[in-house]
Design an enzyme around this catalytic site. Sequence first.
Site, mmCIF file in Angstrom:
data_model
loop_
_atom_site.group_PDB
_atom_site.id
_atom_site.type_symbol
_atom_site.label_atom_id
_atom_site.label_comp_id
_atom_site.label_asym_id
_atom_site.label_seq_id
_atom_site.Cartn_x
_atom_site.Cartn_y
_atom_site.Cartn_z
ATOM 1 N N GLY A 18 43.355 26.834 46.084
ATOM 2 C CA GLY A 18 42.143 27.637 46.311
ATOM 3 C C GLY A 18 40.967 26.956 45.638
ATOM 4 O O GLY A 18 40.988 25.741 45.417
ATOM 5 N N ARG A 19 39.970 27.755 45.296
ATOM 6 C CA ARG A 19 38.739 27.176 44.715
ATOM 7 C C ARG A 19 39.036 26.367 43.458
ATOM 8 O O ARG A 19 38.547 25.250 43.301
ATOM 9 C CB ARG A 19 37.773 28.295 44.329
ATOM 10 C CG ARG A 19 37.218 29.071 45.500
ATOM 11 C CD ARG A 19 36.180 30.047 44.979
ATOM 12 N NE ARG A 19 35.745 30.950 46.022
ATOM 13 C CZ ARG A 19 36.243 32.165 46.213
ATOM 14 N NH1 ARG A 19 37.199 32.621 45.423
ATOM 15 N NH2 ARG A 19 35.786 32.941 47.170
ATOM 16 N N ILE A 20 39.834 26.945 42.557
ATOM 17 C CA ILE A 20 40.050 26.257 41.271
ATOM 18 C C ILE A 20 40.935 25.027 41.469
ATOM 19 O O ILE A 20 40.645 23.949 40.933
ATOM 20 C CB ILE A 20 40.625 27.230 40.214
ATOM 21 C CG1 ILE A 20 39.615 28.356 39.965
ATOM 22 C CG2 ILE A 20 40.942 26.498 38.906
ATOM 23 C CD1 ILE A 20 40.097 29.483 39.058
ATOM 24 N N THR A 47 46.643 27.406 33.787
ATOM 25 C CA THR A 47 45.408 28.128 33.445
ATOM 26 C C THR A 47 45.248 29.327 34.381
ATOM 27 O O THR A 47 44.138 29.855 34.530
ATOM 28 C CB THR A 47 44.167 27.209 33.559
ATOM 29 O OG1 THR A 47 44.165 26.604 34.863
ATOM 30 C CG2 THR A 47 44.154 26.133 32.507
ATOM 31 N N ALA A 48 46.367 29.742 35.005
ATOM 32 C CA ALA A 48 46.280 30.841 35.983
ATOM 33 C C ALA A 48 46.704 32.157 35.329
ATOM 34 O O ALA A 48 45.861 32.872 34.776
ATOM 35 C CB ALA A 48 47.127 30.507 37.201
ATOM 36 N N ARG A 49 47.979 32.458 35.359
ATOM 37 C CA ARG A 49 48.502 33.653 34.708
ATOM 38 C C ARG A 49 49.851 33.330 34.082
ATOM 39 O O ARG A 49 50.674 32.621 34.680
ATOM 40 C CB ARG A 49 48.678 34.792 35.715
ATOM 41 C CG ARG A 49 47.418 35.520 36.089
ATOM 42 C CD ARG A 49 46.842 36.327 34.924
ATOM 43 N NE ARG A 49 45.641 37.059 35.274
ATOM 44 C CZ ARG A 49 44.391 36.598 35.119
ATOM 45 N NH1 ARG A 49 44.184 35.402 34.617
ATOM 46 N NH2 ARG A 49 43.358 37.350 35.449
ATOM 47 N N GLU A 56 49.931 38.518 26.065
ATOM 48 C CA GLU A 56 48.794 37.999 25.288
ATOM 49 C C GLU A 56 48.230 39.087 24.386
ATOM 50 O O GLU A 56 48.216 40.246 24.804
ATOM 51 C CB GLU A 56 47.709 37.493 26.243
ATOM 52 C CG GLU A 56 48.178 36.318 27.072
ATOM 53 C CD GLU A 56 47.156 35.874 28.125
ATOM 54 O OE1 GLU A 56 46.017 36.378 28.122
ATOM 55 O OE2 GLU A 56 47.521 35.040 28.956
ATOM 56 N N HIS A 102 43.540 31.834 26.290
ATOM 57 C CA HIS A 102 43.003 32.378 27.565
ATOM 58 C C HIS A 102 41.478 32.209 27.640
ATOM 59 O O HIS A 102 40.732 33.187 27.679
ATOM 60 C CB HIS A 102 43.401 33.857 27.735
ATOM 61 C CG HIS A 102 43.320 34.318 29.162
ATOM 62 N ND1 HIS A 102 44.164 35.247 29.710
ATOM 63 C CD2 HIS A 102 42.486 33.967 30.168
ATOM 64 C CE1 HIS A 102 43.853 35.454 30.974
ATOM 65 N NE2 HIS A 102 42.823 34.675 31.277
ATOM 66 N N ILE A 103 41.058 30.947 27.695
ATOM 67 C CA ILE A 103 39.617 30.655 27.672
ATOM 68 C C ILE A 103 39.140 29.951 28.945
ATOM 69 O O ILE A 103 38.099 29.300 28.938
ATOM 70 C CB ILE A 103 39.239 29.797 26.433
ATOM 71 C CG1 ILE A 103 40.115 28.530 26.341
ATOM 72 C CG2 ILE A 103 39.336 30.618 25.159
ATOM 73 C CD1 ILE A 103 39.639 27.518 25.312
HETATM 74 C C1 DGY Z 1 40.063 35.683 35.068
HETATM 75 O O1 DGY Z 1 38.853 35.871 35.254
HETATM 76 O O2 DGY Z 1 40.920 36.256 35.721
HETATM 77 C C2 DGY Z 1 40.420 34.699 34.035
HETATM 78 O O3 DGY Z 1 41.760 34.734 33.717
HETATM 79 C C3 DGY Z 1 39.590 34.861 32.811
HETATM 80 O O4 DGY Z 1 39.542 33.634 32.108
#
Ligand code: DGY
Length: 321
Positions: A157-159, A238-240, A269, A288-289
């Site tokens: 996707g976008r990321i 960096t997702a979930r 978390e 989670h940044i």
């Molecule tokens: C989100 O916006 O879902 C991200 O996990 C926050 O960093």
Amino acid sequence: MKKLQVLLTRKLHDFALKELQRRYRVFVHQGKIPMPKKLLAQKIRNVDGLVCFPYDIIDSDIIKCAQKLKVISTYSVGFDHIDIKAAREHQIKIGYTPEVLTNATADLTVGLILDLVRRISEGDRLIRKGDWRVIFGAYDYVGNDLEGKTLGVLGMGRIGQAVSERARAFGMKIVYHNRKNLPHSLERKLHARYVSFPELIKTSDIFSIHVPYTEQTEGMINKNVLKKMKKTALLVNTARGKIINEVDLVRALKARNIAGAALDVFEMEPIGRHHALTEMQNVVLTPHIGSSTAETRKKMAAITVQNLVLGLEGKKMIYSV
Ligand code: DGY
């Protein structure tokens, strides 16, 4: 005219709060974070709008209590914390904040990749402990080049796309797996090749997760997957957190089934200093940044407010689920 009522489960930027206070009667939760479920269930009864965060569990119990609620505006791109079906049944609209955090999250992902391959945090820890004693040996603290390595992107996707663009600048090859192939023109632009999930696992030197957390992706990266990865592979998330089975990951790292991991998100978390992952040198951890830059967080706050206002006015939100 009586003002509509809005509940925020936590403080937002001042400009956002002011804008909300100008329009609505605003209640901002001040206590424990996340807002305890019982309190949320009670406070949500009389409000028309809710501003929440990715850790607030807005499940069907909460939604049942929300007798007047018309709009949920989450300060996040992820909306896995909201029971979408229950919200729909109660005709509650949901706003969220995609796009504005794409670059920040992609930047962090690349930062984590660089940190892992060049052992940056590991070196920092070593110096702080006073363990850097001998200078510049041929084999000291060696990492790896990114050039020529294969980045495997799960979820284009976008990321995922923004990470791929950045990875190209480092001379990496890009393979991806997604529910759907990208159009050929976009694949060409990104220099990315679609592969099956088994091939993605097998070929990735760096495996980066960019799918949302859903019933289908829960525990998707588990012992069966980890054992098929390259022994030299690095896993980045960096997702979930719940997309990875953390117990399986810890075992795989200990057994050196994979070489390392960089994680911004976790099953539960926040994690504490005694979490099994904190004991490993080949692991980089951040709290989670992904979206946490001043610029991005401001944009997220502005969109969260606009989504709420538009939704409460019965208009189309900027981003709705
Ligand atoms: C989100 O916006 O879902 C991200 O996990 C926050 O960093």
